[in-house]
Each structure stands twice: as C-alpha cells, then as structure tokens.
Design a protein around this motif. Structure first.
Motif, PDB file in Angstrom:
ATOM      1  N   GLY A  82      16.997  -0.374 -12.779  1.00 51.77           N
ATOM      2  CA  GLY A  82      17.434   0.822 -13.095  1.00 51.77           C
ATOM      3  C   GLY A  82      18.728   1.317 -13.051  1.00 51.77           C
ATOM      4  O   GLY A  82      19.367   2.333 -13.106  1.00 51.77           O
ATOM      5  N   LYS A  83      19.640   0.151 -12.643  1.00 52.54           N
ATOM      6  CA  LYS A  83      21.028   0.299 -12.587  1.00 52.54           C
ATOM      7  C   LYS A  83      21.818  -0.523 -13.728  1.00 52.54           C
ATOM      8  O   LYS A  83      21.211  -1.595 -14.065  1.00 52.54           O
ATOM      9  CB  LYS A  83      21.591  -0.132 -11.177  1.00 52.54           C
ATOM     10  N   VAL A  84      22.851  -0.012 -14.175  1.00 51.04           N
ATOM     11  CA  VAL A  84      23.742  -0.922 -15.097  1.00 51.04           C
ATOM     12  C   VAL A  84      24.736  -1.625 -14.046  1.00 51.04           C
ATOM     13  O   VAL A  84      25.208  -1.044 -13.060  1.00 51.04           O
ATOM     14  CB  VAL A  84      24.743   0.043 -16.068  1.00 51.04           C
ATOM     15  N   TYR A  85      24.980  -3.040 -14.370  1.00 46.86           N
ATOM     16  CA  TYR A  85      25.731  -3.560 -13.267  1.00 46.86           C
ATOM     17  C   TYR A  85      26.568  -4.830 -14.021  1.00 46.86           C
ATOM     18  O   TYR A  85      26.106  -5.123 -15.090  1.00 46.86           O
ATOM     19  CB  TYR A  85      24.936  -4.061 -12.197  1.00 46.86           C
ATOM     20  N   VAL A  86      27.578  -5.279 -12.995  1.00 39.04           N
ATOM     21  CA  VAL A  86      28.583  -6.288 -13.548  1.00 39.04           C
ATOM     22  C   VAL A  86      27.994  -7.687 -12.824  1.00 39.04           C
ATOM     23  O   VAL A  86      28.154  -7.460 -11.497  1.00 39.04           O
ATOM     24  CB  VAL A  86      29.874  -5.765 -13.702  1.00 39.04           C
ATOM     25  N   VAL A  87      28.085  -8.974 -13.382  1.00 38.30           N
ATOM     26  CA  VAL A  87      27.958  -9.993 -12.652  1.00 38.30           C
ATOM     27  C   VAL A  87      29.268 -10.659 -12.461  1.00 38.30           C
ATOM     28  O   VAL A  87      29.767 -11.071 -13.735  1.00 38.30           O
ATOM     29  CB  VAL A  87      26.866 -10.600 -13.227  1.00 38.30           C
ATOM     30  N   GLU A  88      29.400 -11.243 -11.376  1.00 37.71           N
ATOM     31  CA  GLU A  88      30.802 -12.052 -11.279  1.00 37.71           C
ATOM     32  C   GLU A  88      30.443 -13.297 -10.554  1.00 37.71           C
ATOM     33  O   GLU A  88      29.502 -13.277  -9.337  1.00 37.71           O
ATOM     34  CB  GLU A  88      32.126 -11.619 -11.001  1.00 37.71           C
TER      35      GLU A  88
END
Length: 242
Positions: A82-88
């Motif tokens: 349900g969320k847009v997210y960035v992975v690092e």
C-alpha cells in the motif's frame, strides 16, 4: 479517359519526386541511427507510466523479508504493502558513498513529508556492527524522521541474499574497498503492490535502478554518470498518483 491518363501521370511524377528526394534522407537517417533514437523517444511507449521489471517474463516482486528496525521492531515486506518506497543497501560506518545516499534519501523524505503512503527500506550490509541502537543513532544524526523509513538489521546471510539475489543489487565483503565492503549505491523503486518499477530509457528499455550516490547538486560523478535523484523523485510521484 484523358483525365485518368493525366491523373496517372501526376501520380507517377509524385512517386518519382518522393523517390529522388525523400528516400535518400530516410536511408541517411537509418545509417546515422536517428530513426531508432528519435522515433522511439516519440513512441507511445514513452508516454505510458513506469515499466514493470521482468524476470523470466514475469513481473519481479520484492521477495519476503523480515528484520529488526532501528526501534527493535520486526518489519517485513508486508508492512510496505500500500506504500510506494525506495530500497537501498548501506552501512553506517561507510566512509564513501553511503553518506551521500542517505542525504539524497533524506531530501526525498522531506519532499514527500506529507505523504503517509511513501517510505524507505534501508538494509545494512554490516549487521554484526549495525545493531538497532547504532541504526537509531545514525537516523538521528542524518535527520531520518519518517515513521515508514526503516533501517533494518538481522541475519547477515539473509541480507546478502536479499541484496544479490532478491534485488540484484551488488553487495559483498571486500577488504580492499573503502570500509571493507563494496556495494553499488543503487536505489530500487517499489510500487504499492510490491512490484519493482522504473522509467524507460530512450530506447524503450527499463533503467531498472536509480543512481543513489550522486546528488542533484553534484550533477555527475567523476566517471561522467549523471545524477538520477531528480528523475527518481518524479517517478515516485507517478507511482503515488497511480
């Protein structure tokens, strides 16, 4: 019959002119590659939303994970649905690119501070050192405030498998590398359903990842690679508005 005859003459003349003037120009464009580049840039494919990343003809999804965050809370991939997210992938004692990566993500955090459907997932590649307490101090140092930004630690093998096999983002122990570890500095973008997404390049292929170790202020690095935080910000918004 006379009118038809003249019509045929005019049609033949137009075809001849086309062959003399237009065809050589098309051939020249084909030789120079401009048809491929310019026409693809204007193709309908470029006007669509972000591309899905495919593997074996299937849309790639974030593999299951579960680790402790900076508050000693177990966080899994399900918490990001349900969320847009960035992975690092990073580590707190990194002396080279990690501080730049973190500052870039903080800038994104601040830009989307009013969006409760945006987050960040940061995985340490030195979990033996980066305990929840160390991660919490790191978060405080860099101004990480978003409740949906989790800095995660846990089993080392599981984290490296997630990086190298799950996301195909390189991470490895290398004694000769700065800080003793090597990693790519790339960011992955994930949509609300957990699928990896990216924009297309000028040839219609997904760029897959975004350069995270070059700031907008820097513009480019010493190798001439351009910053991609600006386009990442644009693409996050696209996914938020889907």
């Amino acid at each position: 019959m006379v009118n038809k005859k003249y019509t045929y003459v005019w049609v033949s003349l137009i075809v001849l002119i086309f062959g003399i003037i237009v065809v050589p120009r098309i051939v020249d464009r084909l030789k120079s590659g401009t048809v491929v580049e310019n026409d693809r840039m204007n193709s309908p494919m470029q006007k669509k939303g972000l591309s899905y990343i495919l593997q074996n003809k299937k849309k790639r999804k974030v593999p299951p994970f579960q680790f402790l965050n900076q508050d000693s809370v177990l966080v899994s991939n399900r918490d990001y649905i349900g969320k847009v997210y960035v992975v690092e992938f990073f580590f707190t004692s990194c002396p080279s690119i990690c501080p730049i990566m973190t500052k870039n993500l903080v800038a994104l955090q601040n830009h989307f501070k009013d969006r409760e459907d945006f987050g960040v997932a940061s995985f340490t590649i030195t979990p033996q050192y980066d305990t929840p307490q160390v991660l919490r101090a790191y978060a405080s140092k860099y101004g990480i405030k978003d409740k949906d930004w989790n800095l995660m630690t846990g089993d080392k093998d599981a984290i490296y498998d997630l990086a190298n096999s799950g996301f195909n983002i390189f991470a490895a122990e290398m004694p000769d590398a700065p800080g003793g570890f090597e990693h790519s500095g790339l960011f992955a973008l994930v949509d609300r359903q957990g699928y990896l997404r990216s924009r297309l390049d000028k040839f219609g292929n997904p760029i897959v990842y975004y350069r995270g170790a070059i700031s907008e202020e820097m513009g480019e690095n010493s190798q001439g690679e351009k910053e991609e935080i600006g386009i990442l910000r644009e693409d996050i918004l696209k996914l938020l508005e889907e």
